[in-house]
Design a protein around this motif. Structure first.
Motif, PDB file in Angstrom:
ATOM      1  N   LEU A 174      27.657  39.943  36.097  1.00  0.00           N
ATOM      2  CA  LEU A 174      28.698  39.930  34.721  1.00  0.00           C
ATOM      3  C   LEU A 174      29.617  41.025  34.498  1.00  0.00           C
ATOM      4  O   LEU A 174      30.738  40.788  34.303  1.00  0.00           O
ATOM      5  N   GLU A 175      29.135  42.352  34.834  1.00  0.00           N
ATOM      6  CA  GLU A 175      30.023  43.534  34.677  1.00  0.00           C
ATOM      7  C   GLU A 175      31.126  43.417  35.550  1.00  0.00           C
ATOM      8  O   GLU A 175      32.363  43.782  35.233  1.00  0.00           O
ATOM      9  N   ALA A 176      30.862  42.920  36.763  1.00  0.00           N
ATOM     10  CA  ALA A 176      31.977  42.859  37.899  1.00  0.00           C
ATOM     11  C   ALA A 176      32.865  41.805  37.142  1.00  0.00           C
ATOM     12  O   ALA A 176      34.517  42.038  37.360  1.00  0.00           O
ATOM     13  N   SER A 177      32.588  40.708  36.853  1.00  0.00           N
ATOM     14  CA  SER A 177      33.806  39.467  36.184  1.00  0.00           C
ATOM     15  C   SER A 177      34.355  40.246  35.050  1.00  0.00           C
ATOM     16  O   SER A 177      35.469  39.712  34.884  1.00  0.00           O
ATOM     17  N   LEU A 178      33.710  40.675  34.225  1.00  0.00           N
ATOM     18  CA  LEU A 178      34.423  41.427  33.162  1.00  0.00           C
ATOM     19  C   LEU A 178      35.501  42.538  33.148  1.00  0.00           C
ATOM     20  O   LEU A 178      36.503  42.504  32.665  1.00  0.00           O
ATOM     21  N   THR A 179      35.107  43.253  34.149  1.00  0.00           N
ATOM     22  CA  THR A 179      36.078  44.390  34.823  1.00  0.00           C
ATOM     23  C   THR A 179      37.349  43.520  35.266  1.00  0.00           C
ATOM     24  O   THR A 179      38.506  44.199  34.754  1.00  0.00           O
ATOM     25  N   LYS A 180      37.040  42.423  36.066  1.00  0.00           N
ATOM     26  CA  LYS A 180      38.274  41.698  36.587  1.00  0.00           C
ATOM     27  C   LYS A 180      38.996  40.864  35.686  1.00  0.00           C
ATOM     28  O   LYS A 180      40.139  40.771  35.841  1.00  0.00           O
ATOM     29  N   ALA A 181      38.499  40.763  34.452  1.00  0.00           N
ATOM     30  CA  ALA A 181      39.005  40.009  33.262  1.00  0.00           C
ATOM     31  C   ALA A 181      39.691  40.924  32.335  1.00  0.00           C
ATOM     32  O   ALA A 181      40.321  40.466  31.441  1.00  0.00           O
ATOM     33  N   GLY A 182      39.441  42.231  32.591  1.00  0.00           N
ATOM     34  CA  GLY A 182      40.223  43.254  31.842  1.00  0.00           C
ATOM     35  C   GLY A 182      39.208  43.602  30.530  1.00  0.00           C
ATOM     36  O   GLY A 182      39.866  44.184  29.405  1.00  0.00           O
ATOM     37  N   LYS A 183      38.096  43.147  30.516  1.00  0.00           N
ATOM     38  CA  LYS A 183      37.156  43.411  29.366  1.00  0.00           C
ATOM     39  C   LYS A 183      36.289  44.685  29.315  1.00  0.00           C
ATOM     40  O   LYS A 183      35.501  44.643  30.422  1.00  0.00           O
ATOM     41  N   SER A 184      36.608  45.591  28.755  1.00  0.00           N
ATOM     42  CA  SER A 184      35.798  46.907  28.963  1.00  0.00           C
ATOM     43  C   SER A 184      34.923  47.253  27.685  1.00  0.00           C
ATOM     44  O   SER A 184      34.161  48.213  27.828  1.00  0.00           O
ATOM     45  N   ASN A 185      35.079  46.659  26.544  1.00  0.00           N
ATOM     46  CA  ASN A 185      34.359  47.145  25.466  1.00  0.00           C
ATOM     47  C   ASN A 185      33.204  46.532  25.361  1.00  0.00           C
ATOM     48  O   ASN A 185      33.131  45.407  24.255  1.00  0.00           O
ATOM     49  N   VAL A 186      32.481  46.063  26.134  1.00  0.00           N
ATOM     50  CA  VAL A 186      31.117  45.248  25.992  1.00  0.00           C
ATOM     51  C   VAL A 186      29.956  46.031  26.327  1.00  0.00           C
ATOM     52  O   VAL A 186      29.865  46.938  27.252  1.00  0.00           O
ATOM     53  N   LYS A 187      29.027  45.942  25.435  1.00  0.00           N
ATOM     54  CA  LYS A 187      27.599  46.714  25.658  1.00  0.00           C
ATOM     55  C   LYS A 187      26.426  45.892  26.288  1.00  0.00           C
ATOM     56  O   LYS A 187      26.429  44.789  25.724  1.00  0.00           O
ATOM     57  N   PHE A 188      25.858  46.468  27.292  1.00  0.00           N
ATOM     58  CA  PHE A 188      24.711  45.848  27.829  1.00  0.00           C
ATOM     59  C   PHE A 188      23.510  46.434  27.438  1.00  0.00           C
ATOM     60  O   PHE A 188      23.323  47.624  27.698  1.00  0.00           O
ATOM     61  N   GLU A 189      22.459  45.485  27.030  1.00  0.00           N
ATOM     62  CA  GLU A 189      21.105  45.949  27.024  1.00  0.00           C
ATOM     63  C   GLU A 189      20.183  45.246  27.570  1.00  0.00           C
ATOM     64  O   GLU A 189      19.892  43.936  27.418  1.00  0.00           O
ATOM     65  N   THR A 190      19.631  45.637  28.700  1.00  0.00           N
ATOM     66  CA  THR A 190      18.909  45.088  29.951  1.00  0.00           C
ATOM     67  C   THR A 190      17.436  45.850  30.299  1.00  0.00           C
ATOM     68  O   THR A 190      17.754  47.200  30.160  1.00  0.00           O
ATOM     69  N   SER A 191      16.673  44.789  30.209  1.00  0.00           N
ATOM     70  CA  SER A 191      15.281  45.324  30.388  1.00  0.00           C
ATOM     71  C   SER A 191      14.440  44.343  31.321  1.00  0.00           C
ATOM     72  O   SER A 191      14.868  43.310  31.154  1.00  0.00           O
TER      73      SER A 191
END
Length: 648
Positions: A598-615
């Motif tokens: 998902l991070e790679a896809s968001l970077t490609k789409a120019g979305k950088s202000n997204v917070k992930f909480e993963t566990s």
């Protein structure tokens, strides 16, 4: 006759065991030599194939010899050149014994006859050396040039004089190949510039190129095992740090951080995409469709629509969800409704049972009968077959643990189709998911998360105490994992907000006490947040890498729904099969692989202000989506759940 494969296996196993018990524990304080010189010695296990009968110009024996074997010595001077840690070259010059004894034959006079050889060569063996990863283990391969030194034989035949002579028509030079493995064991001090290495090795010299004579067809194959002694001269180096291979005791200090939610939500309305398992599981001892699956009458089926399952019902995020299971237990009715609405769609039902393919086919037949009789589906649109194991079995060859649970998951019917109205390539031929609107209580982003770095390595256990403004203390624990979470509403109780002092108290594995402090503010937001989205992906047993098959789904379906400023909460789960520690790591690996995509896809789409909480929550019963009593629940617990939240 000795099997060449068995001999190779025994020699290889012996060498590997020798290599495994030898480990280098010396820190590198000097450079490794580029040039090495030494000697090697070992044994050649020789195998004879082909035919020999004309021993020399004056002796043709009455019965031909065909097979034989023998063990002869090998010794050499060696040179190695290693410009780097991975690639290099080596050269052996030495004595190569290829003698042995042919298996006895019976001459026409009914007389036993024997033939022993004492052939040997001056061997020249240049090789390319390759060390994977630059470690002590290495592989080598190259040509072999043998210059004949000895060609003696001894022939005996009952009632005839013994003959000791030399073979005629011997090839002066033979050119063949060889390949092998070895392991360098450093025995000199790490600080010494003179390096001394003992290197056990094993190599194989195949028959091609080893026709011993210019007449007849006698050829030799050889397995060689031995030890090389090598010396080299390195150089002193100056290093600020000290390197060691011995395990380093972890530091007693740990870092402690508390992550609190902006607000604690009591409810959230979520639009959920629920994946449907394309399996129907059958109970032991019966081929009837289990009663937990929803079975309709013809009249009820006429009015059934899949959209009915989207109606709003309450379900918790972290507790068991009867709502989702109820949707899944309508899987036969969903298939019937989809096939009725799409007359061109076809399916294959593949039943599996350890009792035999016939029972598996009976499972599938009963499902087909239901779809044909109740939903009036043309029987030609439904193919059935039987198997002993399903297409993707949970029980693996050689497995011997928790077989009852694994086999319960393999006693099932797989629903297969190429019709897009039925199936969606979300991974593994998964059925097209069902869209649901669900009110969820106590969402995960309303939990207080405690991160205790290195806890699993350093601490034997720890507890967390929360003290409010009035001095009331709440105690939680003991815990052992690097991350723990507590629902915010559990901490607040009847209050709508509060400030808390947080104290972590623990004991290190060496017995020392440790204490860390922090603070947290909590507040409840009563109104509902109605813009939550949820997607789930499911895994086959023990497969974390299955997430790669969902790449297209994550990139093309999930990622476009994530807006700038959103929070994406990803949590992985497993069933109860396997150890708790293994399942925690497996679920974490699954969740983080999904985040990376998902991070790679968001970077490609120019979305950088997204917070992930993963566990990864493993098999934790207080956080697992479902119980683990039935195969369906265990399969649904093998999941990664992705929540997309946009705060107002």
């Amino acid at each position: 006759m000795i099997s060449i494969n068995k001999i190779i296996q025994k020699i290889a196993i012996g060498c590997v065991m020798t290599l495994l018990v030898q480990t280098s524990v010396f820190a590198q304080t000097t450079t490794q030599p580029k040039w090495w010189f030494g000697i090697s010695g070992g044994a050649n296990v020789n195998f004879y194939e082909g035919t020999t009968q004309r021993l020399n110009s004056s002796l043709i024996v009455p019965a031909a010899f065909h097979k034989g074997d023998g063990v002869k010595p090998f010794g050499s001077f060696l040179i190695e050149y290693r410009p780097g840690n991975v690639w290099g070259g080596l050269l052996n010059l030495g004595y190569d014994g290829r003698g042995g004894k042919f298996y006895d034959v019976i001459a026409p006079c009914d007389c036993p006859a024997t033939l022993k050889t004492n052939t040997s060569y001056l061997t020249i063996e240049p090789s390319l050396r390759f060390s994977p990863g630059g470690g002590n283990f290495y592989m080598f391969a190259g040509p072999r040039v043998g210059i004949n030194l000895e060609k003696d034989f001894s022939y005996t035949q009952l009632k005839q004089p013994n003959t000791d002579a030399e073979f005629s028509e011997m090839r002066k030079t033979v050119i063949s190949g060889q390949a092998g493995i070895g392991y360098d064991i450093q025995v000199s001090p790490a600080s010494s510039t003179t390096k001394f290495v003992i290197s056990p090795f094993v190599s194989y010299h195949p028959y091609f190129g080893q026709d011993v004579r210019s007449i007849e067809s006698w050829s030799v194959s050889t397995v060689r095992a031995g030890i090389a002694l090598k010396l080299g001269k390195g150089k002193k180096v100056v290093r600020e740090e000290t390197t060691t291979v011995a395990p380093v005791a972890p530091t007693a200090d740990v870092s402690f951080a508390v992550r609190a939610p902006k607000t604690i939500l009591m409810k959230r309305v979520v639009s959920e995409t629920l994946p449907l398992l394309n399996y129907v599981f059958f109970d032991e001892g019966t081929a009837e469709i289990p009663s937990r699956y929803v079975v309709l009458s013809k009249e009820q089926a006429q009015n059934f629509k899949e959209v009915q399952l989207q109606e709003e019902q309450s379900a918790t995020l972290t507790g068991r969800s009867a709502r989702q299971l109820n949707v899944y237990y309508n899987v036969l009715n969903i298939i019937g409704d989809r096939m009725r609405s799409n007359p061109q769609a076809k399916i294959t039902l593949s039943g599996a049972s350890l009792k035999g393919a016939d029972e598996g086919k009976l499972f599938a037949s009963n499902m087909k009968t239901y779809l044909v009789d109740v939903f009036q589906i043309d029987p030609s649109r439904i193919a059935i077959n039987g198997r002993i194991k399903p297409l993707v079995p949970s029980e693996q060859p050689g497995g011997n643990k928790e077989l009852a649970l694994l086999r319960a998951g393999d006693r099932r019917v797989d629903i297969q189709s190429t019709s897009p109205e039925l199936m969606m390539e979300v991974g593994g031929g998964m059925m097209k998911p069902v869209q649901m609107n669900t009110t969820q209580s106590d969402p995960m982003d309303s939990h207080v998360v405690f991160n205790v770095d290195k806890a699993e390595n350093v601490l034997s256990a720890y507890s967390i105490d929360l003290t409010d403004e009035s001095g009331k203390v709440q105690h939680f624990g003991p815990f052992t994992k690097n991350q723990e979470s507590i629902p915010g509403k559990t901490i607040l109780g009847d209050k709508t907000s509060g400030d808390y002092k947080v104290v972590l108290s623990g004991t290190t594995k060496s017995g020392a006490a440790i204490r860390k402090e922090g603070a947290v503010h909590l507040a409840i937001q009563e109104e509902q947040v109605e813009n939550g989205l949820r997607h789930s992906i499911l895994f086959n047993f023990n497969k974390s890498t299955t997430v790669a098959t969902y790449r297209q789904f994550l990139e093309n379906v999930v990622a476009p729904l994530i807006a700038d400023g959103s929070t994406v909460i990803i949590h992985g789960h497993t069933d109860i099969i396997g150890t708790e520690d293994y399942n925690t790591k497996l679920s974490d690996r699954r969740a983080r692989q999904a985040q990376q995509i998902l991070e790679a896809s968001l970077t490609k789409a120019g979305k950088s202000n997204v917070k992930f909480e993963t566990s990864g929550l493993g098999e934790a019963e207080d956080k697992s989506p479902f119980d683990n009593n039935t195969p369906e629940e265990r399969f649904y617990n093998r999941t990664v759940i992705i929540d997309i939240v946009s705060y107002k």
